[in-house]
Design an enzyme around this catalytic site. Structure first.
Site, short mmCIF file in Angstrom:
data_model
loop_
_atom_site.label_atom_id
_atom_site.label_comp_id
_atom_site.label_asym_id
_atom_site.label_seq_id
_atom_site.Cartn_x
_atom_site.Cartn_y
_atom_site.Cartn_z
N GLU A 28 -0.90 -5.33 6.02
CA GLU A 28 0.46 -5.46 5.50
C GLU A 28 1.25 -6.50 6.28
O GLU A 28 1.97 -7.32 5.71
CB GLU A 28 1.17 -4.10 5.56
CG GLU A 28 0.61 -3.09 4.57
CD GLU A 28 1.14 -1.68 4.77
OE1 GLU A 28 0.90 -0.85 3.88
OE2 GLU A 28 1.79 -1.41 5.79
N THR A 54 0.84 -1.20 0.00
CA THR A 54 0.00 0.00 0.00
C THR A 54 0.87 1.25 0.00
O THR A 54 1.96 1.24 0.57
CB THR A 54 -0.88 0.01 1.27
OG1 THR A 54 -1.63 -1.20 1.30
CG2 THR A 54 -1.84 1.19 1.28
N LYS A 85 14.20 7.15 3.20
CA LYS A 85 13.61 6.27 4.21
C LYS A 85 14.67 5.49 5.00
O LYS A 85 14.35 4.83 5.99
CB LYS A 85 12.65 5.27 3.55
CG LYS A 85 11.56 5.91 2.70
CD LYS A 85 10.67 6.83 3.50
CE LYS A 85 9.41 7.23 2.75
NZ LYS A 85 9.65 8.02 1.55
#
EC number: 5.3.1.6
Length: 219
Positions: free
Chosen positions: A103, A28, A121
């Site tokens: 998830e 997602t 990230k």
């Protein structure tokens, strides 16, 4: 390259891990959305996908990719998803898009978890990104008090209801030196559905988008 271009690069790079004739686990978020676009180019070579959110399911179906219920699937070769943070041990914070529980379930089933992310990230220590915790609504105040005891500053994510009908607490002020231990501690709180720490089940492969190209890290 813009951040979106980096996300697109890793989304398409993950396509090489897709095996013909299999069902693919799909995550997602904005980076996973690029992977879905890439997956559509080989949709006739795969059986279909398992999705971790209603939003991804809608996108997959719109592109003509069959979507299976996870309960119909005995095994899943790969799960491809983004991350809000990832450390050198391939442990992650996820849940910025409020899909952390689904998830985590799909990741648990998959043989390989492939994390796709841009270089922003990457962190040495998890916790700069607020840690999402999915909570049953009636337990919100109790869980928040317990998270304060753990050193966090929980904030109720307003106007957000998960696909499971629950709420999200975003925990600020954490410097997570032992992600696996904190994951177990928070998951053990009554009323917590799951915490967005993917430490016990981290990534097996990370594809990191950098201005110099896609960097591949394997566990």
């Amino acid at each position: 390259m813009t951040q979106d271009e980096l996300k697109k690069a890793v989304g398409w790079a993950a396509l090489k891990y897709v095996q013909p004739g299999t069902v693919v686990g799909v995550g997602t978020g904005s980076t996973a959305a690029h992977f879905i676009d890439a997956l559509a180019t080989v949709k006739h070579q795969i059986e279909g996908a398992v999705s971790s959110s209603e939003a991804s399911t809608l996108k997959l179906k719109a592109l003509g990719i069959p979507v299976f219920d996870l309960n119909e699937i005995d095994d899943l070769a790969i799960y491809v998803d983004g991350a809000d943070e990832i450390n050198p041990q391939m442990q992650m914070i996820k849940g910025g898009g409020a899909a952390l529980t689904r998830e985590k379930i799909v990741a648990a089933v998959a043989d390989k978890f492939i994390c796709i992310a841009d270089a922003s990230k990457e962190v040495d220590v998890l916790g700069r990104f607020p840690l999402p915790v999915e909570v049953i609504p009636m337990a919100r105040a109790y869980v928040a008090r317990e998270l304060v005891k753990l050193g966090g500053l929980p904030e109720y994510r307003q106007h957000v209801v998960t696909d499971n009908g629950n709420i999200i607490l975003d925990v600020h002020n954490l410097r997570i030196l032992d992600p696996s231990a904190l994951e177990k501690t928070i998951n053990a709180l009554p009323g917590v559905v799951t915490v967005g720490l993917f430490a016990t089940r981290g990534a097996d492969i990370a594809l990191i988008g950098t201005p110099d190209g896609v960097k591949t890290i394997e566990k």
